[in-house]
Motif scaffolding. Structure first.
Motif, PDB file in Angstrom:
ATOM      1  N   ALA A  50      45.913  37.431  57.182  1.00 35.84           N
ATOM      2  CA  ALA A  50      45.795  38.060  58.377  1.00 35.84           C
ATOM      3  C   ALA A  50      47.063  38.641  58.816  1.00 35.84           C
ATOM      4  CB  ALA A  50      45.399  36.920  59.291  1.00 35.84           C
ATOM      5  N   VAL A  51      46.918  39.913  59.316  1.00 37.05           N
ATOM      6  CA  VAL A  51      48.179  40.597  59.804  1.00 37.05           C
ATOM      7  C   VAL A  51      48.370  40.033  61.185  1.00 37.05           C
ATOM      8  CG1 VAL A  51      49.168  42.787  60.566  1.00 37.05           C
ATOM      9  CG2 VAL A  51      47.555  42.327  58.398  1.00 37.05           C
ATOM     10  N   ILE A  52      47.210  39.702  61.981  1.00 31.53           N
ATOM     11  CA  ILE A  52      47.517  39.294  63.516  1.00 31.53           C
ATOM     12  C   ILE A  52      46.656  37.964  63.838  1.00 31.53           C
ATOM     13  CG2 ILE A  52      47.674  41.810  64.479  1.00 31.53           C
ATOM     14  CD1 ILE A  52      44.675  41.501  65.338  1.00 31.53           C
ATOM     15  N   GLY A 149      44.522  32.144  68.428  1.00 32.90           N
ATOM     16  CA  GLY A 149      44.353  31.551  67.014  1.00 32.90           C
ATOM     17  C   GLY A 149      43.416  30.614  67.007  1.00 32.90           C
ATOM     18  N   GLU A 150      42.396  30.552  67.825  1.00 36.35           N
ATOM     19  CA  GLU A 150      41.250  29.531  67.510  1.00 36.35           C
ATOM     20  C   GLU A 150      40.607  29.738  66.094  1.00 36.35           C
ATOM     21  OE1 GLU A 150      37.325  28.185  70.257  1.00 36.35           O
ATOM     22  OE2 GLU A 150      37.738  30.493  69.694  1.00 36.35           O
ATOM     23  N   ASP A 151      40.455  31.067  65.620  1.00 32.35           N
ATOM     24  CA  ASP A 151      39.841  31.188  64.406  1.00 32.35           C
ATOM     25  C   ASP A 151      40.882  31.155  63.301  1.00 32.35           C
ATOM     26  OD1 ASP A 151      38.323  31.964  62.429  1.00 32.35           O
ATOM     27  OD2 ASP A 151      37.647  34.127  63.375  1.00 32.35           O
ATOM     28  N   PHE A 152      42.154  32.002  63.332  1.00 33.50           N
ATOM     29  CA  PHE A 152      43.069  31.997  62.502  1.00 33.50           C
ATOM     30  C   PHE A 152      44.367  32.475  63.031  1.00 33.50           C
ATOM     31  CE2 PHE A 152      40.227  35.689  61.482  1.00 33.50           C
ATOM     32  CZ  PHE A 152      41.230  36.748  61.734  1.00 33.50           C
ATOM     33  N   SER A 153      45.430  32.206  62.401  1.00 36.15           N
ATOM     34  CA  SER A 153      46.688  32.660  62.831  1.00 36.15           C
ATOM     35  C   SER A 153      47.436  33.778  61.798  1.00 36.15           C
ATOM     36  CB  SER A 153      47.594  31.590  62.911  1.00 36.15           C
ATOM     37  OG  SER A 153      47.321  30.612  63.722  1.00 36.15           O
ATOM     38  N   LYS A 154      48.227  34.469  62.324  1.00 37.62           N
ATOM     39  CA  LYS A 154      48.838  35.551  61.445  1.00 37.62           C
ATOM     40  C   LYS A 154      49.414  34.897  60.363  1.00 37.62           C
ATOM     41  CE  LYS A 154      52.596  39.222  61.550  1.00 37.62           C
ATOM     42  NZ  LYS A 154      53.634  39.485  62.105  1.00 37.62           N
ATOM     43  N   GLY A 155      49.180  35.430  59.257  1.00 35.83           N
ATOM     44  CA  GLY A 155      49.712  34.902  57.804  1.00 35.83           C
ATOM     45  C   GLY A 155      48.587  33.945  57.119  1.00 35.83           C
ATOM     46  N   ALA A 175      38.849  41.498  61.896  1.00 38.87           N
ATOM     47  CA  ALA A 175      39.578  40.910  63.130  1.00 38.87           C
ATOM     48  C   ALA A 175      41.080  40.282  62.804  1.00 38.87           C
ATOM     49  CB  ALA A 175      38.618  39.615  63.213  1.00 38.87           C
ATOM     50  N   GLY A 176      41.375  40.430  61.631  1.00 37.97           N
ATOM     51  CA  GLY A 176      42.714  39.956  61.288  1.00 37.97           C
ATOM     52  C   GLY A 176      43.605  41.090  61.264  1.00 37.97           C
ATOM     53  N   GLY A 177      43.082  42.467  61.461  1.00 33.71           N
ATOM     54  CA  GLY A 177      44.108  43.570  61.368  1.00 33.71           C
ATOM     55  C   GLY A 177      44.205  44.185  59.820  1.00 33.71           C
ATOM     56  N   VAL A 178      43.403  43.658  59.171  1.00 33.08           N
ATOM     57  CA  VAL A 178      43.571  44.213  57.608  1.00 33.08           C
ATOM     58  C   VAL A 178      43.030  45.476  57.413  1.00 33.08           C
ATOM     59  CG1 VAL A 178      43.469  43.661  55.202  1.00 33.08           C
ATOM     60  CG2 VAL A 178      43.917  41.776  56.607  1.00 33.08           C
ATOM     61  N   LYS A 179      43.747  46.456  56.989  1.00 36.71           N
ATOM     62  CA  LYS A 179      43.055  47.638  56.839  1.00 36.71           C
ATOM     63  C   LYS A 179      42.889  48.165  55.215  1.00 36.71           C
ATOM     64  CE  LYS A 179      45.454  49.821  60.772  1.00 36.71           C
ATOM     65  NZ  LYS A 179      46.559  50.860  61.260  1.00 36.71           N
ATOM     66  N   MET A 180      43.667  47.430  54.443  1.00 37.79           N
ATOM     67  CA  MET A 180      43.505  47.822  53.016  1.00 37.79           C
ATOM     68  C   MET A 180      43.542  46.514  52.052  1.00 37.79           C
ATOM     69  SD  MET A 180      43.635  51.281  52.964  1.00 37.79           S
ATOM     70  CE  MET A 180      43.807  51.606  51.395  1.00 37.79           C
ATOM     71  N   ALA A 181      42.849  46.401  51.084  1.00 35.71           N
ATOM     72  CA  ALA A 181      42.897  45.395  50.113  1.00 35.71           C
ATOM     73  C   ALA A 181      42.879  45.947  48.655  1.00 35.71           C
ATOM     74  CB  ALA A 181      41.696  44.564  50.281  1.00 35.71           C
ATOM     75  N   ALA A 182      43.420  45.093  47.748  1.00 34.86           N
ATOM     76  CA  ALA A 182      43.536  45.261  46.367  1.00 34.86           C
ATOM     77  C   ALA A 182      42.393  44.802  45.697  1.00 34.86           C
ATOM     78  CB  ALA A 182      44.763  44.577  45.895  1.00 34.86           C
ATOM     79  N   VAL A 183      41.821  45.422  45.103  1.00 32.23           N
ATOM     80  CA  VAL A 183      40.237  44.935  44.566  1.00 32.23           C
ATOM     81  C   VAL A 183      40.232  45.456  43.149  1.00 32.23           C
ATOM     82  CG1 VAL A 183      38.949  44.748  46.653  1.00 32.23           C
ATOM     83  CG2 VAL A 183      38.910  47.094  45.286  1.00 32.23           C
ATOM     84  N   ARG A 184      39.495  44.855  42.031  1.00 31.81           N
ATOM     85  CA  ARG A 184      39.223  45.214  40.964  1.00 31.81           C
ATOM     86  C   ARG A 184      38.409  46.663  40.934  1.00 31.81           C
ATOM     87  NH1 ARG A 184      42.481  43.206  37.118  1.00 31.81           N
ATOM     88  NH2 ARG A 184      43.047  41.006  37.676  1.00 31.81           N
ATOM     89  N   LYS A 185      38.455  47.538  40.102  1.00 32.42           N
ATOM     90  CA  LYS A 185      37.584  48.697  39.929  1.00 32.42           C
ATOM     91  C   LYS A 185      36.139  48.091  39.252  1.00 32.42           C
ATOM     92  CE  LYS A 185      41.155  51.803  38.852  1.00 32.42           C
ATOM     93  NZ  LYS A 185      41.670  52.895  37.910  1.00 32.42           N
ATOM     94  N   ARG A 186      35.092  48.742  39.467  1.00 25.32           N
ATOM     95  CA  ARG A 186      33.929  48.416  39.043  1.00 25.32           C
ATOM     96  C   ARG A 186      34.036  48.681  37.564  1.00 25.32           C
ATOM     97  NH1 ARG A 186      30.099  47.942  42.975  1.00 25.32           N
ATOM     98  NH2 ARG A 186      30.428  49.100  44.841  1.00 25.32           N
ATOM     99  N   ILE A 187      33.354  47.801  36.855  1.00 27.53           N
ATOM    100  CA  ILE A 187      33.164  47.679  35.265  1.00 27.53           C
ATOM    101  C   ILE A 187      32.399  49.175  35.023  1.00 27.53           C
ATOM    102  CG2 ILE A 187      31.999  46.807  33.376  1.00 27.53           C
ATOM    103  CD1 ILE A 187      32.461  44.018  35.062  1.00 27.53           C
ATOM    104  N   ARG A 188      32.898  49.846  34.060  1.00 31.20           N
ATOM    105  CA  ARG A 188      32.174  50.981  33.514  1.00 31.20           C
ATOM    106  C   ARG A 188      31.539  50.736  32.407  1.00 31.20           C
ATOM    107  NH1 ARG A 188      37.807  54.360  32.660  1.00 31.20           N
ATOM    108  NH2 ARG A 188      38.166  52.134  32.156  1.00 31.20           N
ATOM    109  N   ALA A 189      30.266  50.855  32.342  1.00 32.65           N
ATOM    110  CA  ALA A 189      29.339  50.431  31.451  1.00 32.65           C
ATOM    111  C   ALA A 189      28.694  51.385  30.515  1.00 32.65           C
ATOM    112  CB  ALA A 189      28.544  49.541  31.773  1.00 32.65           C
ATOM    113  N   ALA A 190      28.461  51.557  29.398  1.00 35.32           N
ATOM    114  CA  ALA A 190      27.688  52.507  28.546  1.00 35.32           C
ATOM    115  C   ALA A 190      26.540  51.505  27.749  1.00 35.32           C
ATOM    116  CB  ALA A 190      28.521  52.961  27.745  1.00 35.32           C
ATOM    117  N   VAL A 191      25.451  52.133  27.977  1.00 36.77           N
ATOM    118  CA  VAL A 191      24.189  51.680  27.282  1.00 36.77           C
ATOM    119  C   VAL A 191      23.695  52.444  26.113  1.00 36.77           C
ATOM    120  CG1 VAL A 191      21.917  50.824  27.609  1.00 36.77           C
ATOM    121  CG2 VAL A 191      23.553  50.624  29.191  1.00 36.77           C
ATOM    122  N   ILE A 192      23.791  51.917  24.900  1.00 35.55           N
ATOM    123  CA  ILE A 192      23.269  52.636  23.646  1.00 35.55           C
ATOM    124  C   ILE A 192      22.045  51.612  22.935  1.00 35.55           C
ATOM    125  CG2 ILE A 192      23.955  53.305  21.473  1.00 35.55           C
ATOM    126  CD1 ILE A 192      26.782  53.111  22.295  1.00 35.55           C
TER     127      ILE A 192
END
Length: 414
Positions: A50-52, A149-155, A175-192
């Motif tokens: 949380a940022v805020i 902070g009833e829900d959560f606190s900064k950090g 709600a916590g002021g987070v704008k961006m997140a680091a996520v895994r890319k989607r799996i690129r799949a090939a079907v043969i």
């Protein structure tokens, strides 16, 4: 070219060993930063903090009146307390002033509690007064007040690395002021899909002119749909003939982009089952070859360049069953998931299954509130039994027919 086969009897692994090897030997996909709104269904590559603080201020949990508890503590129906109403505060407002002793402020749900107030009296316990308000009952300090902070606190950690982002995750992050997140890319799949017998629905064939010996390519339809359903990007989906050079070139092309290459057909011991030799000739690193299970014994996997290759049977159900128990293990490593999506449960049979199982067997099932229903038709080439199926029943080797009320282990499908 005639396929040349080696004996894999002694090299076959269990399902669990195959899952472990996929988890150990597959590669992780890349990481990207995305707007939190665009992360639904993706897997977190880092914790979200949380940022805020939420809420960032003390707020009212009720429509009512903000007061000092000591001013109304002795209010009753017989001995009411009357206070002047000096202000009104709505959600989104800033309190106009500090609340002084002997005063009340009209306040709405979600509005910030003014300095000096330590209690919100619900309007139902008053006469709803405008300029002045009559209280018929008091209460203790802190009632109907949501602290900052009833829900959560900064950090505070809102979601952990390896968890999939769902609607709650996004809501908490916003709600916590987070704008961006680091996520895994989607799996690129090939079907043969391999096989001279396969015909695409795109070709100009129908029930009147479908040649004898040809079938529609249901495996391609299933795996493109299923991979998409599981959150993968299917970057290519092709059908190739039983030709080693064509199969090899198609895999090489797919490996230049795909994280996962899924093949069907050509893995057994028939005259045109070329996949084992193709994989060897490509110089791919073996993950496993053969599983001690029915159906799906010839299933194999390898790592080629940066791709994992999962080679499945050409029999529809055999391919589907092995995919459903093996893909979650691959995905766990590729996306850094905390756990596999497939889960094991116990249930009881609500009908009988008349076949004995000298070898470990996976059969389709429909898990219901009162147990698991096992469809009668379980042949490898049959698809209808899978419609509505939501689990795979895992029958141990050496089991006889299953009667009603028998406890069984099963895999639930994502």
């Amino acid at each position: 070219m005639k396929a040349v086969h080696t004996d894999i009897t002694n090299s076959k692994v269990t399902i669990e060993e195959a899952q472990n090897r996929l988890t150990e030997m597959s590669m992780e996909v890349g990481v990207q930063k995305r707007r939190i709104w665009d992360c639904l269904g993706l897997v977190l590559a880092e914790d979200i903090a949380a940022v805020i603080t939420q809420p960032p201020f003390a707020r009212s949990a009720m429509d009512g009146y903000a007061v000092r508890a000591e001013d109304v503590s002795f209010a009753t129906q017989e001995a009411s307390v009357i206070l002047p109403v000096v202000a009104e505060i709505y959600a989104g407002d800033q309190p106009p002033q500090k609340l002084l002793p002997g005063e009340a402020m009209r306040i709405m749900t979600g509005a910030p509690i003014p300095e000096g107030a330590d209690l919100v009296i619900p309007q139902e316990m008053t006469d709803y007064g405008g300029r002045e308000v009559t209280f018929y009952r008091g209460s203790k300090a802190g009632e109907n007040c949501c602290p900052a902070g009833e829900d959560f606190s900064k950090g505070d950690i809102l979601a952990r690395k390896g968890e999939a982002v769902d609607a709650y995750t996004i809501a908490a992050a916003v709600a916590g002021g987070v704008k961006m997140a680091a996520v895994r890319k989607r799996i690129r799949a090939a079907v043969i899909t391999t096989g001279n017998e396969l015909v695409s629905m795109d070709e100009k064939t129908d029930e009147k002119n479908l040649p004898i010996g040809k079938i529609y390519n249901s495996s391609l339809a299933y795996f493109v749909s299923r991979l998409t359903e599981l959150g993968c990007d299917v970057i290519s989906a092709v059908t190739v003939p039983d030709d080693t050079e064509v199969i090899s070139e198609t895999i090489r092309t797919a490996a230049s982009e795909a994280d996962l290459i899924l093949t069907t057909g050509g893995v057994s011991v028939g005259g045109k089952d070329y996949l084992p030799e193709v994989i060897n000739d490509l110089g791919a690193e073996n993950i496993f070859r053969g599983i001690r299970i029915k159906p799906g014994m010839p299933t194999m996997a390898a790592r080629y360049q940066n791709s994992t290759i999962l080679c499945l049977s050409g029999n529809p159900y055999s391919a589907i069953a092995m995919f459903e128990v093996l893909f979650p293990a691959y995905e766990q490593k590729a996306l850094g998931r905390n756990r596999m999506r497939i889960r094991r449960y116990q249930s009881v049979t609500i009908n009988s299954f008349t076949k004995a199982s000298p070898n470990r067997r996976l059969v389709r099932g429909i898990l219901q509130d009162d147990g698991v229903w096992i469809p009668k038709d379980q042949r490898n080439g049959q698809l209808l039994a899978g419609v509505g199926s939501n689990c795979l029943v895992d029958i141990p080797a050496g089991s006889g027919p299953l009667t009603v009320g028998v406890t069984v282990e099963l895999y639930t499908l994502s």
